[in-house]
Design a protein around this motif. Structure first.
Motif, PDB file in Angstrom:
ATOM      1  N   GLY A  63      30.614  93.077  39.574  1.00 34.53           N
ATOM      2  CA  GLY A  63      31.807  92.257  39.727  1.00 34.53           C
ATOM      3  C   GLY A  63      32.426  92.316  41.105  1.00 34.53           C
ATOM      4  O   GLY A  63      33.468  91.720  41.330  1.00 34.53           O
ATOM      5  N   PRO A 119      30.041  86.514  41.889  1.00 31.81           N
ATOM      6  CA  PRO A 119      31.481  86.716  42.119  1.00 31.81           C
ATOM      7  C   PRO A 119      32.079  85.751  43.143  1.00 31.81           C
ATOM      8  O   PRO A 119      33.160  85.198  42.912  1.00 31.81           O
ATOM      9  CB  PRO A 119      31.560  88.156  42.637  1.00 31.81           C
ATOM     10  CG  PRO A 119      30.318  88.804  42.194  1.00 31.81           C
ATOM     11  CD  PRO A 119      29.275  87.744  42.143  1.00 31.81           C
ATOM     12  N   ILE A 157      32.423  82.314  41.675  1.00 29.66           N
ATOM     13  CA  ILE A 157      33.563  82.269  40.748  1.00 29.66           C
ATOM     14  C   ILE A 157      34.866  82.173  41.541  1.00 29.66           C
ATOM     15  O   ILE A 157      35.751  81.368  41.237  1.00 29.66           O
ATOM     16  CB  ILE A 157      33.589  83.522  39.848  1.00 29.66           C
ATOM     17  CG1 ILE A 157      32.374  83.533  38.926  1.00 29.66           C
ATOM     18  CG2 ILE A 157      34.869  83.572  39.021  1.00 29.66           C
ATOM     19  CD1 ILE A 157      32.266  84.796  38.113  1.00 29.66           C
ATOM     20  N   TRP A 216      34.869  79.909  34.896  1.00 27.99           N
ATOM     21  CA  TRP A 216      35.191  80.687  33.695  1.00 27.99           C
ATOM     22  C   TRP A 216      33.938  81.113  32.952  1.00 27.99           C
ATOM     23  O   TRP A 216      33.837  82.234  32.468  1.00 27.99           O
ATOM     24  CB  TRP A 216      36.099  79.889  32.763  1.00 27.99           C
ATOM     25  CG  TRP A 216      37.538  80.003  33.142  1.00 27.99           C
ATOM     26  CD1 TRP A 216      38.324  79.008  33.647  1.00 27.99           C
ATOM     27  CD2 TRP A 216      38.355  81.172  33.068  1.00 27.99           C
ATOM     28  NE1 TRP A 216      39.578  79.492  33.893  1.00 27.99           N
ATOM     29  CE2 TRP A 216      39.629  80.812  33.547  1.00 27.99           C
ATOM     30  CE3 TRP A 216      38.135  82.477  32.657  1.00 27.99           C
ATOM     31  CZ2 TRP A 216      40.681  81.711  33.617  1.00 27.99           C
ATOM     32  CZ3 TRP A 216      39.187  83.389  32.729  1.00 27.99           C
ATOM     33  CH2 TRP A 216      40.442  82.992  33.204  1.00 27.99           C
ATOM     34  N   ALA A 263      32.436  83.893  34.807  1.00 27.25           N
ATOM     35  CA  ALA A 263      33.240  85.105  34.652  1.00 27.25           C
ATOM     36  C   ALA A 263      32.977  85.747  33.298  1.00 27.25           C
ATOM     37  O   ALA A 263      32.899  86.973  33.182  1.00 27.25           O
ATOM     38  CB  ALA A 263      34.722  84.759  34.794  1.00 27.25           C
ATOM     39  N   MET A 296      29.633  87.499  33.343  1.00 29.59           N
ATOM     40  CA  MET A 296      29.751  88.705  34.152  1.00 29.59           C
ATOM     41  C   MET A 296      30.458  89.824  33.386  1.00 29.59           C
ATOM     42  O   MET A 296      30.005  90.976  33.368  1.00 29.59           O
ATOM     43  CB  MET A 296      30.542  88.362  35.409  1.00 29.59           C
ATOM     44  CG  MET A 296      30.462  89.371  36.502  1.00 29.59           C
ATOM     45  SD  MET A 296      31.123  88.658  38.017  1.00 29.59           S
ATOM     46  CE  MET A 296      32.854  88.858  37.747  1.00 29.59           C
ATOM     47  N   THR A 297      31.564  89.466  32.715  1.00 28.49           N
ATOM     48  CA  THR A 297      32.317  90.476  31.964  1.00 28.49           C
ATOM     49  C   THR A 297      31.467  91.091  30.864  1.00 28.49           C
ATOM     50  O   THR A 297      31.435  92.314  30.692  1.00 28.49           O
ATOM     51  CB  THR A 297      33.569  89.839  31.328  1.00 28.49           C
ATOM     52  OG1 THR A 297      34.247  89.098  32.328  1.00 28.49           O
ATOM     53  CG2 THR A 297      34.494  90.893  30.766  1.00 28.49           C
ATOM     54  N   VAL A 327      28.913  93.455  32.303  1.00 34.92           N
ATOM     55  CA  VAL A 327      29.507  94.724  32.734  1.00 34.92           C
ATOM     56  C   VAL A 327      29.836  95.605  31.529  1.00 34.92           C
ATOM     57  O   VAL A 327      29.541  96.804  31.514  1.00 34.92           O
ATOM     58  CB  VAL A 327      30.781  94.462  33.570  1.00 34.92           C
ATOM     59  CG1 VAL A 327      31.537  95.749  33.800  1.00 34.92           C
ATOM     60  CG2 VAL A 327      30.419  93.823  34.889  1.00 34.92           C
ATOM     61  N   LEU A 328      30.430  95.001  30.485  1.00 37.53           N
ATOM     62  CA  LEU A 328      30.803  95.790  29.305  1.00 37.53           C
ATOM     63  C   LEU A 328      29.569  96.377  28.626  1.00 37.53           C
ATOM     64  O   LEU A 328      29.554  97.540  28.238  1.00 37.53           O
ATOM     65  CB  LEU A 328      31.601  94.939  28.321  1.00 37.53           C
ATOM     66  CG  LEU A 328      33.038  94.618  28.750  1.00 37.53           C
ATOM     67  CD1 LEU A 328      33.730  93.752  27.711  1.00 37.53           C
ATOM     68  CD2 LEU A 328      33.832  95.885  28.986  1.00 37.53           C
TER      69      LEU A 328
END
Lengths: 323, 287
Positions: free
Chosen positions: B212, B239, B242, B258, B261, B264-265, B268-269
Motif C-alpha cells: 500500500g 497505489p 489510485i 475504489w 483500493a 489492495m486492502t 494486505v489483510l
C-alpha cells in the motif's frame, strides 16, 4: 601412497577452507549490518545535498518565511511546518486517550475470550494502507463534517471569544481539523497495540498484590500498571507521533493544499508531507525541487528526534525487565 | 461516624472505578467504530465497482472506463524485486546483530538505527532514493521504485531475523559447534532452519507493508498509462494510480480507484492473516 597423503592432508585443507569461509561469512554479514547504519545517514545527507540550493538561497529565512510562490520563486517552510505540527497535535489529542482506553480494556476489563480477537482486529487495522484512510476522509468523512458538524461549530463556537477563532470559517470539510481527525483514527491502532503489549509486561504478582489490598481495577491501572510502564507508554505515544508527523497519503487527501496560515481548524492548510506529495511532479525549476527536498530534510530531522526519543524510552522498560 | 467516612470513601472509589471502566469501554467502541466505518467504506465502494475488466484491461484515458492490469503487473514486479533486493541484505544484517554483535555496542547502535528506519516516514525514503537514483539516471523508473520499496523491506527483515535468531536456544549452537561444524554452516544450516518460519513471517509482513505504500513511489516509479515491463521506464503501480484517480474529477476514474483500493486492502489483510498464522503455528509447534 597417493591416497595416504590426501587422507593426511584433507583435514588440514578443510580447516583452512572452513576458516576462510567463516571469515568471508563474517565479513558479508558485517557489511550488511554496516549498510543499515549507513543508509540512515545517507538518507539524511542526500536530502541535505538535494536541498542545498534552497538552504543557500533562503538561509535561515527558509524556516520562518510564510511565502510559497512558485511563480516568483520564493519558498518558505513555515506554513507546512506549522501544518504538520498542528495536525499531528490534533491527532495525538484524539488518539492518546482513546488508545489508553482500548489498551486498558484489552488488558484489564474485557472477558478473556474477547481479548484475543479484538486485539488481533486492532493489529490488523494497523496494517490497512494509509491511502485508504485518505480516500475515506475525502469521500465520506469530509462531506459528512461539512454538512453536519462544521456548520454547527461555526455557528455555536465561532462567535465565542478566544476559542471561536479556531472554529470559524466556511464549512468546506477539508482542512486541519479533518486531517487531524483522520490522522488520529489512523494512529489509534498503533498506539493502542504498543500500549497493550507494554501493559502485558507488568508482573502479575504486582497487580495481584494491589488487588489483594482492595484496590479497584482503575486504581491498579492508574497507580500500579501506569507507573511501572510509564517510559514505555510515552515511547509508544512518541512512536505514534512520529507516524502522524510523517504520514503523507492520509492527510494529502483532506488538507486542502492551501499555503495559507490560518488559526481556524476548519480552513484548508498544508503539511510538509502533503506539500511534497502534491507538488513534487509539478516542480518546474531547480530551486522549487530543491525547496521540496529541503522540506523533506526538515521532516526527516523532526521525525528522527521524535522516533529516537521513543526508542530510548521503550528501551528503558526493556532494561528494567532485564532483557 | 468513622464507618460513615469509610463508606463514603468507598462509594467514591467505586464510582471513580465505574466511570473509568465505562470510559474505557466507550473508547474501545469509539476506536472500533471509526475503523469499522473505514473498512466498510472500502468494501462497499469497492464491491460496487468491482468487475472483471479491472484485471484484464489497461488504465483508461481520462473519463473512460477500463481496468488496472498494467498497474497490478507493475506493482507485482516492483514488490517482488524489492523483496528480492531487501531480504538477503536484511537477513545478513539480522544475522550480524544476533550472532556477531549481540552484546556489543555496535549491535545496540545498529538496532537503534534500524528501529528508526523501521518507523521513518516512507516519503523520506522516497526522496532519498530520488536523489541517489532518479536524479542520477535523469528519469523516473520502475527500478528506482523497487529500490525505494526495498529500503522499507530492509528494516522489517532485519528486525524479524534478529529476533528469531535470538530465540534459538544457545544449546543448539553449542551442540553444532562442538561437532566441529564451522560457524557459517551452523548459521546457514542449523539456525536459519530453526528460525525459518519466523523469517518468512517477516517477509510476508514486509510485502503487506509495501503493497500500500504510495508516497515513495510518487518520486521514483511515478506512473505509466501504458503497459511496460521495462524496469528502466516509469512504471504503473496500484497505489499511485489510485491516488491519481481518486483525486480526479472523473467519475469513472474514481470508481476504478475504489475498486483498486478494495483489492489492495483485501490483499494486505489476507497477507497479514497468513503471516500471523505462520507465526502461530510455529509457536504451537515449539510448545
Amino acid at each position: 601412497m597417493n591416497a595416504i597423503t590426501t587422507s593426511i592432508h584433507a583435514p588440514k585443507d578443510r580447516n583452512a577452507r572452513d576458516a576462510r569461509a567463516d571469515r568471508s561469512f563474517r565479513w558479508v554479514v558485517t557489511a550488511a549490518g554496516v549498510f543499515v547504519l549507513i543508509s540512515l545517514a545517507a538518507a539524511a545527507l542526500s536530502m541535505l545535498w538535494g536541498g542545498r540550493e534552497a538552504f543557500q538561497t533562503f538561509g535561515w529565512g527558509f524556516f520562518t518565511s510564510t511565502d510559497w510562490d512558485p511563480v516568483q520563486q520564493k519558498f518558505g517552510a513555515f506554513v507546512p511546518i506549522v501544518g504538520t505540527l498542528v495536525s499531528a497535535a490534533i491527532a495525538m489529542i484524539i488518539a492518546v486517550p482513546v488508545s489508553f482506553g482500548i489498551a486498558l480494556y484489552l488488558t484489564e476489563i474485557a472477558p478473556s475470550w474477547l481479548r484475543m480477537p479484538v486485539g488481533a482486529a486492532v493489529e490488523l487495522l494497523a496494517g490497512i494502507p494509509s491511502i485508504i484512510y485518505g480516500m475515506w476522509g475525502l469521500f465520506v468523512l469530509a462531506p459528512f463534517l461539512a454538512e453536519h458538524v462544521y456548520p454547527w461549530l461555526d455557528e455555536n463556537i465561532g462567535p465565542l471569544p478566544l476559542l471561536g477563532r479556531f472554529f470559524s470559517g466556511p464549512p468546506l470539510g477539508l482542512g486541519m481539523g479533518t486531517a487531524g481527525l483522520v490522522l488520529g483514527i489512523m494512529v489509534i491502532p498503533f498506539i493502542s497495540s504498543v500500549m497493550r503489549e507494554v501493559f502485558l509486561t507488568v508482573p502479575t504478582q504486582l497487580k495481584e498484590s494491589a488487588y489483594a489490598l482492595g484496590s479497584t481495577t482503575f486504581e491498579v491501572a492508574w497507580d500500579v500498571v501506569l507507573p511501572y510502564t510509564r517510559s514505555a507508554v510515552i515511547g509508544g505515544i512518541f512512536l505514534g507521533l512520529g507516524r502522524a508527523l510523517g504520514e503523507t497519503m492520509a492527510v494529502t487527501f483532506v488538507l486542502g493544499n492551501a499555503h495559507r496560515l490560518s488559526a481556524s481548524l476548519l480552513e484548508p492548510g498544508n503539511s510538509i508531507a502533503a506539500t511534497i506529495a502534491n507538488e513534487f511532479t509539478e516542480a518546474d525549476s531547480q530551486l522549487y525541487l530543491s525547496s521540496l527536498i529541503a522540506l523533506g530534510f526538515v521532516l526527516f530531522i523532526v521525525t528522527f528526534v521524535v522516533l529516537a526519543a521513543a526508542r530510548l524510552m521503550l528501551m528503558q522498560l526493556n532494561r528494567r525487565e532485564g532483557n | 461516624m468513622a464507618s460513615n467516612v469509610a463508606n463514603r470513601l468507598y462509594a467514591r472509589r467505586r464510582f471513580k472505578n465505574w466511570l473509568a471502566m465505562t470510559l474505557s469501554v466507550a473508547a474501545t467502541v469509539f476506536g472500533l467504530f471509526w475503523l469499522a466505518w473505514i473498512l466498510w467504506t472500502a468494501v462497499s465502494y469497492g464491491i460496487n465497482n468491482l468487475n472483471l475488466a479491472l484485471f484484464t484491461q489497461m488504465t483508461p484515458p481520462p473519463g473512460d472506463s477500463g481496468g488496472m492490469l498494467n498497474a497490478f503487473v507493475g506493482s507485482a514486479i516492483m514488490s517482488l524485486l524489492a523483496i528480492v533486493l531487501g531480504t538477503p541484505v536484511g537477513i545478513a544484517a539480522g544475522t550480524y546483530l544476533a550472532e556477531y554483535a549481540n552484546y556489543r555496542k555496535i549491535g545496540t547502535v545498529i538496532r537503534f538505527v534500524n528501529d528508526i528506519l523501521l518507523s521513518a516516514p516512507s516519503i523520506v525514503l522516497g526522496l532519498f532514493v530520488y536523489t541517489i537514483v532518479v536524479a542520477q539516471m535523469g528519469h523516473f523508473s520502475g527500478l528506482a521504485g523497487a529500490i525505494a520499496l526495498a529500503f522499507i523491506v530492509l528494516p522489517v527483515i532485519v528486525r524479524t531475523t534478529d529476533e528469531m535468531l535470538r530465540l534459538v536456544p544457545t544449546q543448539m549452537r553449542e551442540a553444532a559447534l562442538s561437532l566441529g561444524v564451522p560457524q557459517w554452516k551452523v548459521t546457514t544450516q542449523v539456525l536459519y532452519r530453526a528460525s525459518m518460519s519466523g523469517i518468512l513471517t517477516g517477509v510476508l509482513l514486509a510485502l503487506a507493508r509495501i503493497t500500500g505504500e504510495t508516497a515513495p513511489l510518487l518520486f521514483t516509479a511515478l506512473n505509466n498509462q501504458y503497459w511496460t515491463t521495462n524496469l528502466l521506464e516509469p512504471m504503473a503501480n496500484v497505489p499511485v494510480v489510485i491516488f491519481q484517480y481518486a483525486l480526479s474529477p472523473y467519475e469513472a476514474w474514481q470508481s476504478l480507484g475504489w475498486a483498486g483500493a478494495f483489492v489492495m486492502t483485501i490483499f494486505v489483510l489476507v497477507l497479514s492473516v497468513i503471516a500471523r498464522l505462520v507465526l502461530l503455528r510455529n509457536k504451537l509447534g515449539n510448545n
